[in-house]
Design a protein around this motif. Structure first.
Motif, PDB file in Angstrom:
ATOM      1  N   LEU A 284       0.832  -1.205   0.000  1.00 38.50           N
ATOM      2  CA  LEU A 284       0.000   0.000   0.000  1.00 38.50           C
ATOM      3  C   LEU A 284       0.860   1.246   0.000  1.00 38.50           C
ATOM      4  O   LEU A 284       0.538   2.264  -0.682  1.00 38.50           O
ATOM      5  N   VAL A 285       1.950   1.204   0.753  1.00 43.89           N
ATOM      6  CA  VAL A 285       2.840   2.376   0.786  1.00 43.89           C
ATOM      7  C   VAL A 285       3.426   2.623  -0.600  1.00 43.89           C
ATOM      8  O   VAL A 285       3.488   3.763  -1.091  1.00 43.89           O
ATOM      9  N   VAL A 286       3.862   1.536  -1.217  1.00 42.35           N
ATOM     10  CA  VAL A 286       4.450   1.670  -2.565  1.00 42.35           C
ATOM     11  C   VAL A 286       3.405   2.204  -3.542  1.00 42.35           C
ATOM     12  O   VAL A 286       3.671   3.094  -4.360  1.00 42.35           O
ATOM     13  N   GLU A 287       2.204   1.625  -3.404  1.00 43.02           N
ATOM     14  CA  GLU A 287       1.126   2.056  -4.294  1.00 43.02           C
ATOM     15  C   GLU A 287       0.787   3.516  -4.045  1.00 43.02           C
ATOM     16  O   GLU A 287       0.564   4.295  -4.996  1.00 43.02           O
ATOM     17  N   HIS A 288       0.759   3.899  -2.777  1.00 45.88           N
ATOM     18  CA  HIS A 288       0.431   5.285  -2.452  1.00 45.88           C
ATOM     19  C   HIS A 288       1.499   6.228  -2.989  1.00 45.88           C
ATOM     20  O   HIS A 288       1.181   7.310  -3.553  1.00 45.88           O
ATOM     21  N   ARG A 289       2.741   5.870  -2.862  1.00 45.09           N
ATOM     22  CA  ARG A 289       3.820   6.716  -3.355  1.00 45.09           C
ATOM     23  C   ARG A 289       3.760   6.833  -4.890  1.00 45.09           C
ATOM     24  O   ARG A 289       4.022   7.911  -5.477  1.00 45.09           O
ATOM     25  N   ALA A 290       3.422   5.711  -5.524  1.00 43.24           N
ATOM     26  CA  ALA A 290       3.324   5.754  -6.998  1.00 43.24           C
ATOM     27  C   ALA A 290       2.193   6.683  -7.428  1.00 43.24           C
ATOM     28  O   ALA A 290       2.325   7.485  -8.386  1.00 43.24           O
ATOM     29  N   SER A 291       1.080   6.590  -6.721  1.00 45.29           N
ATOM     30  CA  SER A 291      -0.062   7.464  -7.046  1.00 45.29           C
ATOM     31  C   SER A 291       0.307   8.904  -6.801  1.00 45.29           C
ATOM     32  O   SER A 291      -0.042   9.823  -7.599  1.00 45.29           O
ATOM     33  N   GLU A 292       1.006   9.140  -5.699  1.00 44.41           N
ATOM     34  CA  GLU A 292       1.404  10.518  -5.368  1.00 44.41           C
ATOM     35  C   GLU A 292       2.357  11.049  -6.437  1.00 44.41           C
ATOM     36  O   GLU A 292       2.263  12.232  -6.856  1.00 44.41           O
ATOM     37  N   LEU A 293       3.220  10.215  -6.928  1.00 41.89           N
ATOM     38  CA  LEU A 293       4.164  10.647  -7.959  1.00 41.89           C
ATOM     39  C   LEU A 293       3.434  10.981  -9.260  1.00 41.89           C
ATOM     40  O   LEU A 293       3.746  11.971  -9.943  1.00 41.89           O
ATOM     41  N   VAL A 294       2.461  10.172  -9.575  1.00 42.62           N
ATOM     42  CA  VAL A 294       1.676  10.416 -10.802  1.00 42.62           C
ATOM     43  C   VAL A 294       0.941  11.727 -10.679  1.00 42.62           C
ATOM     44  O   VAL A 294       0.877  12.530 -11.618  1.00 42.62           O
ATOM     45  N   LEU A 295       0.360  11.970  -9.535  1.00 46.08           N
ATOM     46  CA  LEU A 295      -0.389  13.208  -9.327  1.00 46.08           C
ATOM     47  C   LEU A 295       0.537  14.408  -9.440  1.00 46.08           C
ATOM     48  O   LEU A 295       0.156  15.460  -9.964  1.00 46.08           O
ATOM     49  N   ARG A 296       1.722  14.292  -8.931  1.00 45.67           N
ATOM     50  CA  ARG A 296       2.653  15.407  -8.999  1.00 45.67           C
ATOM     51  C   ARG A 296       3.031  15.689 -10.464  1.00 45.67           C
ATOM     52  O   ARG A 296       3.189  16.853 -10.879  1.00 45.67           O
TER      53      ARG A 296
END
Length: 278
Positions: free
Chosen positions: A263-275
């Motif tokens: 979940l952390v990895v997924e959350h970081r990936a989503s956050e990176l995409v949003l940025r």
């Protein structure tokens, strides 16, 4: 009681005279003569018994005996050996009888010499040591016969009747006492038997109680061992169940950590995409 005189412990006076030798006294010349003959016969028997021992050690006793008795004993010893030799080898019977007659005369002469010197006889009696022989039995029996004759001679007809009656009374008392003793012995035997039976009964009871206690102790020990065994088994089962639960919990923790990491990895990936979109 005789003439109204009291006896010792209820014993008639006539019987007391028979039982107590101190009360026996010669009451006639005939009695005294008979006793004298019997007493002299006893002395002669005792002297005759000592003669072989004295002649065997004649040198030792010669001074005490004196020349006359010593000479007579030497002659007697010679005649004894002569008779023995004649009897050992067949010979003239008249010679044997003649020597035997001389031997008898020699013995009578020796006895006469000793009787004439009673102090010498009594001294030798304690000086000469003779082994016990059948002659002693005969002398003892003759002395008992002498006492019996004295009793018979000094017991009057009335005293004899009293003695017989007294002995019958004693026999009756003994018989009654024997019956009483027998009854007491039977009672004692019954009491002992009852006691033994009671003791045996109590022994069996104690033995049974001991056996029961031992069985109870064994059963208790078996129960305790069973409880301990079951407890150990339950403890092992509980430990295994606890270990299984711990293993499952650890597995769940690892699974949850893996999910968390994902979940952390997924959350970081989503956050990176949003940025990047911004």
């Amino acid at each position: 009681l005789v003439k109204g005189m009291p006896g010792k412990a209820g014993i008639p006076l006539g019987v007391m005279k028979v039982l107590d030798p101190r009360q026996l006294k010669p009451n006639s010349m005939e009695t005294e003569r008979i006793l004298t003959v019997l007493d002299e016969t006893i002395v002669k028997l005792e002297i005759t018994r000592l003669i072989p021992r004295i002649t065997a050690s004649l040198e030792r006793f010669a001074r005490m005996l004196g020349p006359e008795i010593t000479s007579s004993l030497l002659e007697h010893q010679k005649l004894s050996m002569e008779v023995r030799d004649l009897l050992a080898s067949p010979g003239d019977e008249e010679s044997v009888r003649a020597v035997e007659q001389c031997l008898k005369c020699s013995l009578r002469n020796i006895l006469r010499l000793f009787l004439a010197n009673p102090l010498l006889y009594h001294g030798l009696k304690y000086e000469v040591r003779v082994k016990e022989s059948p002659a002693d039995v005969f002398i003892k029996a003759f002395m008992e016969f002498r006492d019996f004759m004295l009793e018979r001679l000094l017991t009057s007809p009335d005293e004899e009747k009293e003695k017989i009656q007294f002995m019958e009374d004693i026999s009756l008392r003994v018989e009654r006492n024997t019956e009483t003793i027998s009854a007491l012995q039977e009672e004692l035997a019954a009491t002992i038997q009852n006691r033994d039976e009671e003791v045996n009964r109590k022994d069996k009871m104690i033995k049974n109680l001991k056996t029961s206690m031992e069985d109870l102790a064994k059963n208790c020990k078996a129960d305790i061992q069973q409880i301990i065994k079951e407890g150990e088994k339950q403890q092992k089962e509980d430990e295994k169940a606890s270990q299984d639960r711990c293993a499952r919990l650890e597995q769940d923790v690892r699974r949850l950590r893996a999910q968390y990491s994902a979940l952390v990895v997924e959350h970081r990936a989503s956050e990176l995409v949003l940025r990047k979109v911004k």
